[in-house]
Design a protein around this motif. Structure first.
Motif, short mmCIF file in Angstrom:
data_model
loop_
_atom_site.label_atom_id
_atom_site.label_comp_id
_atom_site.label_asym_id
_atom_site.label_seq_id
_atom_site.Cartn_x
_atom_site.Cartn_y
_atom_site.Cartn_z
N THR A 50 0.84 -1.20 0.00
CA THR A 50 0.00 0.00 0.00
C THR A 50 0.87 1.25 0.00
O THR A 50 2.03 1.21 0.42
CB THR A 50 -0.94 0.06 1.23
N GLN A 52 0.30 5.81 0.36
CA GLN A 52 -0.65 6.89 0.61
C GLN A 52 -0.02 8.22 0.25
O GLN A 52 1.20 8.38 0.31
CB GLN A 52 -1.06 6.92 2.08
N TYR A 75 -3.78 7.23 -15.43
CA TYR A 75 -4.82 7.46 -14.44
C TYR A 75 -6.16 7.80 -15.05
O TYR A 75 -7.03 8.32 -14.40
CB TYR A 75 -4.40 8.57 -13.47
N LYS A 95 -2.28 10.62 -6.93
CA LYS A 95 -2.23 9.20 -7.24
C LYS A 95 -0.81 8.77 -7.59
O LYS A 95 -0.34 7.72 -7.16
CB LYS A 95 -3.15 8.86 -8.41
N ALA A 99 1.48 6.03 -5.61
CA ALA A 99 2.11 4.88 -6.28
C ALA A 99 3.60 4.86 -6.02
O ALA A 99 4.19 3.80 -5.76
CB ALA A 99 1.82 4.94 -7.79
N TYR A 116 -7.00 2.20 -6.47
CA TYR A 116 -6.88 3.52 -5.86
C TYR A 116 -8.17 3.88 -5.13
O TYR A 116 -9.25 3.73 -5.68
CB TYR A 116 -6.59 4.58 -6.91
N VAL A 118 -9.79 7.23 -3.59
CA VAL A 118 -9.62 8.68 -3.58
C VAL A 118 -10.72 9.29 -2.71
O VAL A 118 -11.90 9.03 -2.92
CB VAL A 118 -9.71 9.27 -5.01
N VAL A 131 -5.34 9.95 -1.10
CA VAL A 131 -5.31 8.80 -2.00
C VAL A 131 -4.56 7.66 -1.33
O VAL A 131 -3.48 7.86 -0.78
CB VAL A 131 -4.64 9.15 -3.35
N THR A 132 -5.14 6.47 -1.40
CA THR A 132 -4.49 5.24 -0.95
C THR A 132 -4.48 4.28 -2.13
O THR A 132 -5.51 4.10 -2.79
CB THR A 132 -5.24 4.61 0.23
N VAL A 133 -3.33 3.69 -2.40
CA VAL A 133 -3.24 2.68 -3.45
C VAL A 133 -2.91 1.35 -2.79
O VAL A 133 -2.09 1.27 -1.88
CB VAL A 133 -2.19 3.04 -4.54
#
Length: 144
Positions: A50, A52, A75, A95, A99, A116, A118, A131-133
């Motif tokens: 993950t 952020q 994106y 984003k 990443a 993602y 958002v 944003v968390t991926v």
């Protein structure tokens, strides 16, 4: 009668003069290309990773603590951080930073199946973007 004719002529002249503007625009056509190649990559998929990132928007300016971004990511509207944090699409920049944070923290070469999340809070003059991926660590073993 002569005064009425002069008055109506002046009124018509005033009505005919004034400010006008002309705006001609067209929707840009996206240029998409594809490249075919015989290159094959062997990618080992590992554990879940993950990353952020967040940014704050004040009026037309977007500020973030992150200054490193993953380039070449798609994106949905041109990809990458082409417009940067002060540009037209600050969500793409956040984003990209998320990443980068995921890749650099895990030592991955790529994020396999990135997802993602958002969260935008917009209060006209002030706002936040979080944003968390999430995805899986991808390590390139060989390229043929």
């Amino acid at each position: 009668m002569n005064k009425a004719l002069i008055a109506s002529s002046l009124l018509l002249a005033v009505a005919m003069t004034g400010c006008s503007s002309l705006n001609v625009s067209s929707s840009p056509v996206p240029l998409n290309g594809s490249v075919a190649t015989d290159i094959k990559a062997d990618i080992e998929v590992g554990e879940k990773i993950t990353g952020q990132s967040s940014a704050t928007k004040v009026l037309f300016f977007t500020m973030s603590d992150d200054n490193e971004f993953a380039d070449g990511m798609e994106y949905g509207n041109g990809g990458g951080s082409a417009f940067g944090l002060g540009g037209l699409d600050p969500v793409s920049a956040v984003k990209s930073a998320a990443a980068y944070n995921a890749i650099s923290a895990s030592g991955a070469d790529v994020i396999v199946a990135p997802r993602y999340t958002v969260k935008k809070n917009d209060y006209v003059v002030y706002g936040t973007i979080d944003v968390t991926v999430e995805g899986y660590k991808g390590t390139i073993k060989s390229v043929k």
